[in-house]
Design a protein around this motif. Structure first.
Motif, PDB file in Angstrom:
ATOM      1  N   ARG A 104       0.894  -1.402  -0.233  1.00  0.00           N
ATOM      2  CA  ARG A 104      -0.049  -0.599  -0.097  1.00  0.00           C
ATOM      3  C   ARG A 104       1.222   1.513  -0.119  1.00  0.00           C
ATOM      4  NH1 ARG A 104      -3.040  -2.384   4.687  1.00  0.00           N
ATOM      5  NH2 ARG A 104      -3.602  -4.507   3.580  1.00  0.00           N
ATOM      6  N   PRO A 105       0.619   2.341  -0.418  1.00  0.00           N
ATOM      7  CA  PRO A 105       1.276   3.279  -0.391  1.00  0.00           C
ATOM      8  C   PRO A 105       1.317   4.658   0.046  1.00  0.00           C
ATOM      9  CG  PRO A 105      -0.570   3.734  -2.035  1.00  0.00           C
ATOM     10  CD  PRO A 105      -0.853   2.447  -1.508  1.00  0.00           C
ATOM     11  N   GLY A 106       3.091   5.007   0.700  1.00  0.00           N
ATOM     12  CA  GLY A 106       2.642   5.561   2.008  1.00  0.00           C
ATOM     13  C   GLY A 106       2.404   5.321   3.408  1.00  0.00           C
ATOM     14  N   LYS A 107       1.262   5.971   3.974  1.00  0.00           N
ATOM     15  CA  LYS A 107       0.442   6.438   5.085  1.00  0.00           C
ATOM     16  C   LYS A 107       0.087   5.432   4.877  1.00  0.00           C
ATOM     17  CE  LYS A 107      -1.670   9.727   8.268  1.00  0.00           C
ATOM     18  NZ  LYS A 107      -2.501  10.831   8.390  1.00  0.00           N
ATOM     19  N   LEU A 108      -0.955   5.027   4.293  1.00  0.00           N
ATOM     20  CA  LEU A 108      -1.867   4.244   4.341  1.00  0.00           C
ATOM     21  C   LEU A 108      -1.613   2.155   4.773  1.00  0.00           C
ATOM     22  CD1 LEU A 108      -4.237   4.900   0.898  1.00  0.00           C
ATOM     23  CD2 LEU A 108      -3.862   5.874   3.329  1.00  0.00           C
ATOM     24  N   ARG A 109       0.268   2.470   4.822  1.00  0.00           N
ATOM     25  CA  ARG A 109       0.857   1.157   4.595  1.00  0.00           C
ATOM     26  C   ARG A 109       0.784   0.948   6.637  1.00  0.00           C
ATOM     27  NH1 ARG A 109       5.783   3.194   2.501  1.00  0.00           N
ATOM     28  NH2 ARG A 109       5.870   1.936  -0.191  1.00  0.00           N
ATOM     29  N   SER A 110       0.936   2.181   7.319  1.00  0.00           N
ATOM     30  CA  SER A 110      -0.137   1.838   8.668  1.00  0.00           C
ATOM     31  C   SER A 110      -1.509   2.249   9.090  1.00  0.00           C
ATOM     32  CB  SER A 110       1.564   2.754   9.231  1.00  0.00           C
ATOM     33  OG  SER A 110       1.420   4.522   8.972  1.00  0.00           O
ATOM     34  N   THR A 111      -2.187   3.172   8.280  1.00  0.00           N
ATOM     35  CA  THR A 111      -2.811   3.261   8.743  1.00  0.00           C
ATOM     36  C   THR A 111      -4.584   2.797   8.512  1.00  0.00           C
ATOM     37  OG1 THR A 111      -3.458   5.323   7.124  1.00  0.00           O
ATOM     38  CG2 THR A 111      -2.643   5.858   8.683  1.00  0.00           C
ATOM     39  N   THR A 112      -4.430   1.015   8.312  1.00  0.00           N
ATOM     40  CA  THR A 112      -4.732   1.015   7.801  1.00  0.00           C
ATOM     41  C   THR A 112      -5.980   0.048   9.306  1.00  0.00           C
ATOM     42  OG1 THR A 112      -4.097  -0.370   5.980  1.00  0.00           O
ATOM     43  CG2 THR A 112      -5.951  -1.268   6.660  1.00  0.00           C
ATOM     44  N   LEU A 113      -7.212   0.087   8.952  1.00  0.00           N
ATOM     45  CA  LEU A 113      -7.697  -0.372  10.250  1.00  0.00           C
ATOM     46  C   LEU A 113      -9.175  -1.761  10.781  1.00  0.00           C
ATOM     47  CD1 LEU A 113      -9.911   3.194  11.107  1.00  0.00           C
ATOM     48  CD2 LEU A 113      -8.281   2.481  12.111  1.00  0.00           C
ATOM     49  N   ALA A 114      -9.027  -1.811   9.200  1.00  0.00           N
ATOM     50  CA  ALA A 114      -9.565  -3.429   8.495  1.00  0.00           C
ATOM     51  C   ALA A 114      -9.123  -3.631   7.327  1.00  0.00           C
ATOM     52  CB  ALA A 114     -10.900  -2.824   8.771  1.00  0.00           C
ATOM     53  N   ARG A 115      -9.080  -4.895   6.984  1.00  0.00           N
ATOM     54  CA  ARG A 115      -9.672  -5.308   5.538  1.00  0.00           C
ATOM     55  C   ARG A 115     -10.498  -6.556   5.667  1.00  0.00           C
ATOM     56  NH1 ARG A 115      -4.556  -7.320   3.544  1.00  0.00           N
ATOM     57  NH2 ARG A 115      -4.252  -8.954   5.028  1.00  0.00           N
ATOM     58  N   VAL A 116     -11.488  -6.414   5.009  1.00  0.00           N
ATOM     59  CA  VAL A 116     -12.702  -7.452   5.079  1.00  0.00           C
ATOM     60  C   VAL A 116     -12.541  -7.849   3.792  1.00  0.00           C
ATOM     61  CG1 VAL A 116     -15.494  -7.472   5.310  1.00  0.00           C
ATOM     62  CG2 VAL A 116     -13.888  -5.508   6.682  1.00  0.00           C
ATOM     63  N   PRO A 117     -12.837  -9.381   3.741  1.00  0.00           N
ATOM     64  CA  PRO A 117     -12.617 -10.187   2.553  1.00  0.00           C
ATOM     65  C   PRO A 117     -14.174  -9.672   1.957  1.00  0.00           C
ATOM     66  CG  PRO A 117     -12.053 -11.008   4.346  1.00  0.00           C
ATOM     67  CD  PRO A 117     -12.341  -9.701   5.248  1.00  0.00           C
ATOM     68  N   ALA A 118     -14.328  -9.996   0.689  1.00  0.00           N
ATOM     69  CA  ALA A 118     -15.499 -10.130  -0.714  1.00  0.00           C
ATOM     70  C   ALA A 118     -16.773 -10.556   0.400  1.00  0.00           C
ATOM     71  CB  ALA A 118     -14.946 -10.392  -1.445  1.00  0.00           C
ATOM     72  N   ALA A 119     -18.125 -10.262   0.330  1.00  0.00           N
ATOM     73  CA  ALA A 119     -19.017 -11.230   0.512  1.00  0.00           C
ATOM     74  C   ALA A 119     -19.233 -12.490  -0.143  1.00  0.00           C
ATOM     75  CB  ALA A 119     -19.917 -10.454   0.991  1.00  0.00           C
ATOM     76  N   ILE A 120     -18.571 -12.253  -1.420  1.00  0.00           N
ATOM     77  CA  ILE A 120     -19.282 -13.165  -2.479  1.00  0.00           C
ATOM     78  C   ILE A 120     -17.840 -14.226  -1.760  1.00  0.00           C
ATOM     79  CG2 ILE A 120     -17.206 -12.360  -4.249  1.00  0.00           C
ATOM     80  CD1 ILE A 120     -21.121 -13.569  -4.935  1.00  0.00           C
ATOM     81  N   VAL A 121     -17.567 -13.591  -1.676  1.00  0.00           N
ATOM     82  CA  VAL A 121     -16.392 -15.237  -1.119  1.00  0.00           C
ATOM     83  C   VAL A 121     -17.491 -16.459  -0.187  1.00  0.00           C
ATOM     84  CG1 VAL A 121     -13.925 -15.915  -0.128  1.00  0.00           C
ATOM     85  CG2 VAL A 121     -14.039 -13.966  -1.802  1.00  0.00           C
ATOM     86  N   ALA A 122     -17.452 -15.488   0.635  1.00  0.00           N
ATOM     87  CA  ALA A 122     -18.160 -16.550   2.049  1.00  0.00           C
ATOM     88  C   ALA A 122     -19.978 -17.436   1.608  1.00  0.00           C
ATOM     89  CB  ALA A 122     -18.505 -15.633   3.060  1.00  0.00           C
ATOM     90  N   ILE A 123     -19.887 -16.750   0.321  1.00  0.00           N
ATOM     91  CA  ILE A 123     -21.615 -16.849   0.174  1.00  0.00           C
ATOM     92  C   ILE A 123     -21.392 -18.701  -1.145  1.00  0.00           C
ATOM     93  CG2 ILE A 123     -22.944 -16.837  -2.128  1.00  0.00           C
ATOM     94  CD1 ILE A 123     -23.799 -14.151  -0.263  1.00  0.00           C
ATOM     95  N   GLU A 124     -19.706 -18.236  -1.895  1.00  0.00           N
ATOM     96  CA  GLU A 124     -19.041 -19.357  -2.509  1.00  0.00           C
ATOM     97  C   GLU A 124     -18.862 -20.625  -1.669  1.00  0.00           C
ATOM     98  OE1 GLU A 124     -16.592 -17.795  -5.159  1.00  0.00           O
ATOM     99  OE2 GLU A 124     -17.862 -16.438  -7.204  1.00  0.00           O
ATOM    100  N   GLN A 125     -18.244 -20.174  -0.548  1.00  0.00           N
ATOM    101  CA  GLN A 125     -18.191 -21.257   0.063  1.00  0.00           C
ATOM    102  C   GLN A 125     -18.648 -21.991   0.594  1.00  0.00           C
ATOM    103  OE1 GLN A 125     -15.081 -19.752   2.151  1.00  0.00           O
ATOM    104  NE2 GLN A 125     -13.269 -20.073   0.746  1.00  0.00           N
ATOM    105  N   THR A 126     -19.788 -21.942   0.863  1.00  0.00           N
ATOM    106  CA  THR A 126     -20.932 -21.596   1.509  1.00  0.00           C
ATOM    107  C   THR A 126     -21.763 -22.564   0.618  1.00  0.00           C
ATOM    108  OG1 THR A 126     -21.363 -20.113   3.410  1.00  0.00           O
ATOM    109  CG2 THR A 126     -22.649 -20.889   2.871  1.00  0.00           C
ATOM    110  N   GLU A 127     -22.162 -21.916  -0.988  1.00  0.00           N
ATOM    111  CA  GLU A 127     -22.945 -22.524  -1.228  1.00  0.00           C
ATOM    112  C   GLU A 127     -21.625 -24.099  -1.848  1.00  0.00           C
ATOM    113  OE1 GLU A 127     -23.305 -20.059  -4.572  1.00  0.00           O
ATOM    114  OE2 GLU A 127     -25.376 -19.113  -3.868  1.00  0.00           O
ATOM    115  N   ALA A 128     -20.980 -24.507  -2.124  1.00  0.00           N
ATOM    116  CA  ALA A 128     -20.423 -25.141  -2.014  1.00  0.00           C
ATOM    117  C   ALA A 128     -20.093 -26.865  -1.362  1.00  0.00           C
ATOM    118  CB  ALA A 128     -18.556 -24.815  -2.417  1.00  0.00           C
ATOM    119  N   ARG A 129     -20.424 -25.887  -0.222  1.00  0.00           N
ATOM    120  CA  ARG A 129     -20.383 -26.940   1.070  1.00  0.00           C
ATOM    121  C   ARG A 129     -21.636 -27.442   0.679  1.00  0.00           C
ATOM    122  NH1 ARG A 129     -18.257 -23.877   5.856  1.00  0.00           N
ATOM    123  NH2 ARG A 129     -17.640 -21.715   4.768  1.00  0.00           N
TER     124      ARG A 129
END
Length: 131
Positions: A104-129
């Motif tokens: 990540r550029p500059g200051k954004l390397r140290s000011t990240t509060l959260a990274r939330v995975p895309a919701a579609i990944v959770a839906i695809e995995q649930t459907e596969a199971r």
């Protein structure tokens, strides 16, 4: 628009009534318009009343269809526009929105509060199971 940048408009600097979100929205809109590249067409910028980052004003979120969402805090409208624009370019190119903090550029390397995975990944995995 396939990407959105959302900026908190209720964050205030400690001990003041200053709400830097409004200034940040205007400065970032101008910077993206002036960029004159793919970022100009790829992002919509809006404000929201609160993103619960009150201890780290001003907060900024990047979201995209089928992409991880990022929340950054301690963003200054006067000094961090370059980093926000650089991350917009980077984020637009990432297929899933996922990147390491060192990328990540500059200051954004140290000011990240959260990274939330895309919701579609959770839906695809649930459907596969379920099948």
């Amino acid at each position: 628009m396939e990407h959105r940048i959302t900026i908190c408009t209720s964050c205030t600097h400690t001990g003041t009534q200053c709400r830097p979100g409004y200034e940040l929205i205007e400065r970032l809109r101008t910077a993206i318009a002036d960029a004159g590249d793919a970022v100009t067409d790829a992002f919509e910028i809006s404000g929201v009343a609160c993103m619960a980052g009150c201890d780290r004003p001003c907060t900024v979120a990047y979201h995209g269809t089928r992409k991880a969402t990022y929340l950054f805090g301690d963003i200054d409208p006067e000094t961090d526009i370059g980093d926000l624009l650089a991350f917009a370019r980077q984020y637009a190119e990432l297929d899933d929105g996922w990147c390491s903090s060192v990328d990540r550029p500059g200051k954004l390397r140290s000011t990240t509060l959260a990274r939330v995975p895309a919701a579609i990944v959770a839906i695809e995995q649930t459907e596969a199971r379920a099948s």
